[in-house]
Design a protein around this motif. Structure first.
Motif, PDB file in Angstrom:
ATOM      1  N   ASP A 261       8.518   7.419  -3.962  1.00  0.00           N
ATOM      2  CA  ASP A 261       9.291   7.119  -2.756  1.00  0.00           C
ATOM      3  C   ASP A 261       9.078   5.658  -2.353  1.00  0.00           C
ATOM      4  O   ASP A 261       7.949   5.173  -2.286  1.00  0.00           O
ATOM      5  CB  ASP A 261       8.841   8.045  -1.621  1.00  0.00           C
ATOM      6  CG  ASP A 261       9.788   8.000  -0.427  1.00  0.00           C
ATOM      7  OD1 ASP A 261      10.567   7.025  -0.312  1.00  0.00           O
ATOM      8  OD2 ASP A 261       9.740   8.925   0.390  1.00  0.00           O
ATOM      9  N   ASP A 262      10.174   4.947  -2.089  1.00  0.00           N
ATOM     10  CA  ASP A 262      10.062   3.538  -1.677  1.00  0.00           C
ATOM     11  C   ASP A 262       9.246   3.391  -0.398  1.00  0.00           C
ATOM     12  O   ASP A 262       8.598   2.364  -0.181  1.00  0.00           O
ATOM     13  CB  ASP A 262      11.457   2.942  -1.464  1.00  0.00           C
ATOM     14  CG  ASP A 262      12.157   2.637  -2.783  1.00  0.00           C
ATOM     15  OD1 ASP A 262      11.476   2.676  -3.826  1.00  0.00           O
ATOM     16  OD2 ASP A 262      13.370   2.373  -2.755  1.00  0.00           O
ATOM     17  N   ASN A 263       9.298   4.403   0.470  1.00  0.00           N
ATOM     18  CA  ASN A 263       8.498   4.392   1.698  1.00  0.00           C
ATOM     19  C   ASN A 263       7.163   5.080   1.393  1.00  0.00           C
ATOM     20  O   ASN A 263       7.110   6.287   1.168  1.00  0.00           O
ATOM     21  CB  ASN A 263       9.229   5.139   2.808  1.00  0.00           C
ATOM     22  CG  ASN A 263       8.501   5.042   4.146  1.00  0.00           C
ATOM     23  OD1 ASN A 263       7.327   4.686   4.205  1.00  0.00           O
ATOM     24  ND2 ASN A 263       9.196   5.365   5.225  1.00  0.00           N
ATOM     25  N   ASN A 303      -0.168   1.394  -6.685  1.00  0.00           N
ATOM     26  CA  ASN A 303       0.584   0.613  -7.674  1.00  0.00           C
ATOM     27  C   ASN A 303       0.267   1.075  -9.095  1.00  0.00           C
ATOM     28  O   ASN A 303       1.131   1.036  -9.974  1.00  0.00           O
ATOM     29  CB  ASN A 303       0.281  -0.876  -7.511  1.00  0.00           C
ATOM     30  CG  ASN A 303       0.995  -1.477  -6.312  1.00  0.00           C
ATOM     31  OD1 ASN A 303       2.055  -1.001  -5.906  1.00  0.00           O
ATOM     32  ND2 ASN A 303       0.414  -2.516  -5.720  1.00  0.00           N
ATOM     33  N   ARG A 306       2.288   4.259  -9.527  1.00  0.00           N
ATOM     34  CA  ARG A 306       3.725   4.006  -9.594  1.00  0.00           C
ATOM     35  C   ARG A 306       4.148   3.336 -10.898  1.00  0.00           C
ATOM     36  O   ARG A 306       5.343   3.305 -11.214  1.00  0.00           O
ATOM     37  CB  ARG A 306       4.144   3.118  -8.411  1.00  0.00           C
ATOM     38  CG  ARG A 306       4.087   3.830  -7.074  1.00  0.00           C
ATOM     39  CD  ARG A 306       4.660   2.964  -5.982  1.00  0.00           C
ATOM     40  NE  ARG A 306       4.809   3.704  -4.737  1.00  0.00           N
ATOM     41  CZ  ARG A 306       5.665   3.403  -3.777  1.00  0.00           C
ATOM     42  NH1 ARG A 306       6.467   2.356  -3.931  1.00  0.00           N
ATOM     43  NH2 ARG A 306       5.737   4.122  -2.681  1.00  0.00           N
ATOM     44  N   GLY A 313       8.020   2.961 -10.141  1.00  0.00           N
ATOM     45  CA  GLY A 313       8.231   2.836  -8.703  1.00  0.00           C
ATOM     46  C   GLY A 313       8.098   1.419  -8.211  1.00  0.00           C
ATOM     47  O   GLY A 313       7.590   0.531  -8.903  1.00  0.00           O
ATOM     48  N   LYS A 314       8.534   1.228  -6.989  1.00  0.00           N
ATOM     49  CA  LYS A 314       8.483  -0.091  -6.357  1.00  0.00           C
ATOM     50  C   LYS A 314       7.030  -0.466  -6.045  1.00  0.00           C
ATOM     51  O   LYS A 314       6.269   0.324  -5.511  1.00  0.00           O
ATOM     52  CB  LYS A 314       9.309  -0.069  -5.075  1.00  0.00           C
ATOM     53  CG  LYS A 314       9.244  -1.345  -4.253  1.00  0.00           C
ATOM     54  CD  LYS A 314       9.992  -1.152  -2.935  1.00  0.00           C
ATOM     55  CE  LYS A 314       9.832  -2.369  -2.024  1.00  0.00           C
ATOM     56  NZ  LYS A 314      10.486  -2.144  -0.705  1.00  0.00           N
ATOM     57  N   LYS A 315       6.655  -1.680  -6.392  1.00  0.00           N
ATOM     58  CA  LYS A 315       5.316  -2.169  -6.104  1.00  0.00           C
ATOM     59  C   LYS A 315       5.202  -2.482  -4.616  1.00  0.00           C
ATOM     60  O   LYS A 315       6.124  -3.019  -4.007  1.00  0.00           O
ATOM     61  CB  LYS A 315       5.032  -3.428  -6.929  1.00  0.00           C
ATOM     62  CG  LYS A 315       3.579  -3.853  -6.919  1.00  0.00           C
ATOM     63  CD  LYS A 315       3.348  -4.972  -7.934  1.00  0.00           C
ATOM     64  CE  LYS A 315       1.879  -5.370  -7.987  1.00  0.00           C
ATOM     65  NZ  LYS A 315       1.624  -6.421  -8.996  1.00  0.00           N
ATOM     66  N   ILE A 316       4.059  -2.133  -4.022  1.00  0.00           N
ATOM     67  CA  ILE A 316       3.868  -2.386  -2.599  1.00  0.00           C
ATOM     68  C   ILE A 316       2.767  -3.420  -2.399  1.00  0.00           C
ATOM     69  O   ILE A 316       1.956  -3.672  -3.296  1.00  0.00           O
ATOM     70  CB  ILE A 316       3.524  -1.092  -1.827  1.00  0.00           C
ATOM     71  CG1 ILE A 316       2.230  -0.481  -2.375  1.00  0.00           C
ATOM     72  CG2 ILE A 316       4.651  -0.103  -1.908  1.00  0.00           C
ATOM     73  CD1 ILE A 316       1.751   0.690  -1.557  1.00  0.00           C
ATOM     74  N   GLU A 320       1.655  -4.089   3.641  1.00  0.00           N
ATOM     75  CA  GLU A 320       2.354  -2.842   3.965  1.00  0.00           C
ATOM     76  C   GLU A 320       1.372  -1.697   4.170  1.00  0.00           C
ATOM     77  O   GLU A 320       1.459  -0.932   5.129  1.00  0.00           O
ATOM     78  CB  GLU A 320       3.325  -2.475   2.843  1.00  0.00           C
ATOM     79  CG  GLU A 320       4.547  -3.343   2.709  1.00  0.00           C
ATOM     80  CD  GLU A 320       5.403  -2.883   1.544  1.00  0.00           C
ATOM     81  OE1 GLU A 320       6.186  -1.931   1.734  1.00  0.00           O
ATOM     82  OE2 GLU A 320       5.276  -3.452   0.439  1.00  0.00           O
TER      83      GLU A 320
END
Length: 335
Positions: A261-263, A303, A306, A313-316, A320
């Motif tokens: 999930d991006d969030n 990360n 993901r 998935g999107k790296k955070i 954040e």
């Protein structure tokens, strides 16, 4: 010499020599240790189920294969954040007036060291499954199973602790595997084994003989390397090295909608506060809180999850994660 001709004098001198050595070698050092080493702040003496679990640990011979001492050598870094010190054992007292076994430091490691197992593996469900059949969670394990610590029941009561068995290890179709009070006490003892942090300002002992790697990692992302290590130390036992978990026991992270999930709010909340909303899986403990994971460590774990096992998935960023963790802490004062 007359002493060798008089058995009373001979045995008297031998006894006095033995008594003197005992005082010098055993009694005085023990008194010195007891006087100069106090329990670390936050540590607690065993009581209740944990103390009963210690007796079960001894009765089942666990001390023969597991040590409880982190030595000050580099190879022991995986067992605790620092080498053990005398204060780590200051809370250990005689179990009975006739029974010592104050410390169970052990003499060999057929199995891993347990000094910090309460932090490394806080999940009661994992320990119960591991005790019932170690091969269910670690395929290569040589640890014996302890099925007598469990019973099969058809009618389950609210007070029963049901053990979730993964696919391939199910038993009787109309019955559930339930942990006995002995199994729960043993797990309570294992969960109590934690290395407490030293008071602020106290220099920690150093690990000796640090291994030097010839591998050049300058071109690699250090956060990803840390993420793999942090995942191995905090998540791998349940979710497995392949990220597929164990069907019927621990959920997969590979292809997980929560992980991808991006969030990342839900994922961070689960890491920090645990999760127990799906009956088909065991309860996840608050790993982040138990291990006092920092925002950069949580970021590295996420990360890694993901970007592994085919996940894309999107790296955070740490910022954040830190923002979300701050919000979670306002909702959970004890975090």
């Amino acid at each position: 010499m007359e002493i060798f001709s008089n058995h009373k004098k001979l045995f008297g001198v031998a006894f006095l020599f033995f008594a003197g050595l005992s005082v010098m070698v055993a009694i005085l050092p023990a008194i010195n240790n007891q006087t100069n080493n106090a329990p670390l702040p936050g540590s607690e003496a065993l009581s209740g189920d944990a103390l009963a679990g210690k007796q079960i640990f001894i009765a089942n011979g666990c001390v023969s294969c597991h040590s409880q001492q982190v030595r000050n050598v580099d190879m022991d870094k995986g067992w605790g954040p620092r080498p053990s010190i005398a204060a780590d054992y200051a809370n250990n007292v005689r179990m009975h007036w006739w029974m010592n076994t104050a410390t169970l430091m052990g003499t060999e490691r057929t199995g891993p060291d347990l000094t910090n197992i309460g932090n490394r593996l806080p999940s009661a469900d994992w320990h119960l499954l591991h005790l019932y059949n170690p091969r269910a969670v670690i395929e290569e394990s040589i640890m014996p199973a302890y099925p007598w610590l469990f019973e099969w029941k058809e009618n389950i009561s609210i007070s029963d602790k049901v053990v979730n068995l993964p696919e391939g290890f199910e038993g009787r179709p109309d019955e559930k595997l339930v942990a006995t009070k002995e199994a729960l006490a043993l797990v309570s003892y294992l969960q109590s084994l934690k290395q407490m942090p030293l008071p602020d300002g106290t220099p920690a002992p150093t690990f000796l003989y640090e291994k030097k790697s010839d591998i050049n990692t300058s071109s690699k992302d250090a956060s990803e390397l840390d993420g793999a290590l942090l995942y191995a130390n905090n998540c791998l036992a349940c979710h497995q090295a392949n990220g597929e978990g164990l069907k019927g026991a621990f959920p997969p992270l590979k292809g997980s909608a929560v992980v991808l999930d991006d969030n990342p709010e839900i994922l961070i909340d689960i890491i920090m506060r645990g999760y127990n909303a799906r009956d088909e899986y065991a309860e996840m403990p608050p790993v982040g809180m138990n291990s006092n994971l920092k925002p950069d460590e949580v970021t590295a774990i996420i990360n890694h999850e993901r970007s592994s096992w085919g996940n894309n998935g999107k790296k955070i960023s740490v910022e954040e994660v830190e923002k979300i963790m701050t919000f979670i802490k306002t909702q959970t004062p004890d975090l």
